[in-house]
Design a protein around this motif. Structure first.
Motif, short mmCIF file in Angstrom:
data_model
loop_
_atom_site.label_atom_id
_atom_site.label_comp_id
_atom_site.label_asym_id
_atom_site.label_seq_id
_atom_site.Cartn_x
_atom_site.Cartn_y
_atom_site.Cartn_z
N ALA A 150 9.50 66.80 61.30
CA ALA A 150 8.68 67.97 61.66
C ALA A 150 9.56 69.16 61.97
N LYS A 151 10.67 68.91 62.69
CA LYS A 151 11.60 69.98 63.06
C LYS A 151 12.24 70.59 61.82
N ALA A 152 12.67 69.72 60.90
CA ALA A 152 13.27 70.20 59.66
C ALA A 152 12.28 71.04 58.86
N LYS A 153 11.03 70.59 58.85
CA LYS A 153 9.98 71.31 58.11
C LYS A 153 9.75 72.68 58.76
N ALA A 154 9.69 72.69 60.09
CA ALA A 154 9.48 73.96 60.80
C ALA A 154 10.62 74.93 60.52
N LEU A 155 11.86 74.42 60.56
CA LEU A 155 13.02 75.28 60.28
C LEU A 155 12.97 75.80 58.85
N ALA A 156 12.58 74.94 57.91
CA ALA A 156 12.48 75.36 56.51
C ALA A 156 11.42 76.45 56.35
N ASP A 157 10.29 76.25 57.03
CA ASP A 157 9.22 77.26 56.98
C ASP A 157 9.70 78.59 57.55
N GLN A 158 10.42 78.51 58.68
CA GLN A 158 10.95 79.74 59.32
C GLN A 158 11.90 80.46 58.37
N ALA A 159 12.80 79.68 57.77
CA ALA A 159 13.78 80.27 56.84
C ALA A 159 13.07 80.92 55.66
N SER A 164 11.22 85.72 52.79
CA SER A 164 10.13 86.50 52.18
C SER A 164 10.05 87.89 52.83
N ARG A 165 10.27 87.93 54.16
CA ARG A 165 10.27 89.24 54.85
C ARG A 165 11.42 90.10 54.35
N ALA A 166 12.58 89.46 54.18
CA ALA A 166 13.75 90.19 53.70
C ALA A 166 13.50 90.71 52.29
N ARG A 167 12.90 89.85 51.45
CA ARG A 167 12.59 90.26 50.07
C ARG A 167 11.65 91.46 50.08
N ALA A 168 10.63 91.39 50.96
CA ALA A 168 9.66 92.49 51.05
C ALA A 168 10.37 93.78 51.48
N ARG A 169 11.28 93.63 52.45
CA ARG A 169 12.02 94.80 52.96
C ARG A 169 12.87 95.41 51.83
#
Length: 183
Positions: A150-159, A164-169
Motif C-alpha cells: 500500500a505504501k509503495a502504491k501511495a508513493l507511486a501515485d504521489q510521484a 503530471s503537475r510538472a508536465r502541466a506546468r
C-alpha cells in the motif's frame, strides 16, 4: 477318594465349557461317580450336583480410571516414557499439521481477495521453507507485506501526480512563451 476325571470331562462336553469351569458337589461324590453317561451327567446338572462356574471377572475399571487421569496429564512424566519424542509424536505429523493450517489460511485469504496472487505465491514458498512458526506469525507477515504494498502504491501515485503537475506546468510555460514570441 474316587476319581471323577471321566465325569468332569463329560460334564465339560455337556455344558459346553472347559473342565476348569466344572464344579462337582463335594458332598455328593459317590452319586456323581456312578454317572458314566452324558444323559446321567445332564440329569445331575439339572439337580444341581454339577454346575458351570461363572466366568471370572476381569474388570477394566482401574484401566479406565488411569486413562482418565492420563487425559489430564498424569503419569506421563519423564520416567514413564519409553519411546523417543519423535516416536511418541512424529515431527513429520507436526510439520504436516502446521503446513496444512498455513496453506489453508493463505488459500482462504487469496479467495477472499485479501491478498493478491503475488503475495500468496511468495508467502506459500516461505511457508514451505519453514519461515512461519505458526498462524499468528504468518498473519503478522501478511499485514506488514500489505502495508508495504500500500505504501509503495501511495508513493507511486504521489510521484505520478507530481509528474503530471510538472508536465502541466511545463506545458503552460511553453504556451506562454509561444504567445509572447508571437507578439
Amino acid at each position: 477318594m474316587v476319581s471323577l476325571k471321566l465325569q468332569k470331562r463329560l460334564a465339560a462336553s455337556v455344558l459346553k465349557c472347559g473342565k476348569r469351569k466344572i464344579w462337582l458337589d463335594p458332598n455328593e461324590i459317590n452319586e456323581i461317580s456312578l454317572a458314566n453317561s452324558r444323559r446321567n451327567i445332564a440329569r445331575l446338572e439339572k439337580d444341581g450336583l454339577i454346575m458351570k462356574k461363572p466366568t471370572v471377572v476381569h474388570s477394566r475399571n482401574r484401566v479406565r480410571v488411569r486413562n482418565e487421569a492420563k487425559r489430564k496429564g498424569r503419569h506421563t512424566g519423564i520416567g514413564k516414557r519409553r519411546g523417543t519424542a519423535n516416536a511418541r509424536l512424529p515431527f513429520k505429523v507436526l510439520w504436516m499439521r502446521r503446513t496444512r493450517v498455513l496453506r489453508r489460511l493463505l488459500k482462504k485469504m487469496r479467495d477472499a481477495k485479501k491478498i493478491d496472487k503475488h503475495i500468496y505465491h511468495t508467502l506459500y514458498l516461505h511457508a514451505k521453507g519453514n519461515q512461519f512458526k505458526n498462524k499468528r506469525v504468518l498473519l503478522e507477515t501478511i499485514h506488514t507485506m500489505k502495508a508495504e504494498v500500500a505504501k509503495a502504491k501511495a508513493l507511486a501515485d504521489q510521484a505520478e501526480a507530481k509528474k503530471s503537475r510538472a508536465r502541466a506546468r511545463v506545458a503552460k510555460r511553453a504556451k506562454r512563451n509561444e504567445k509572447s514570441s508571437e507578439q
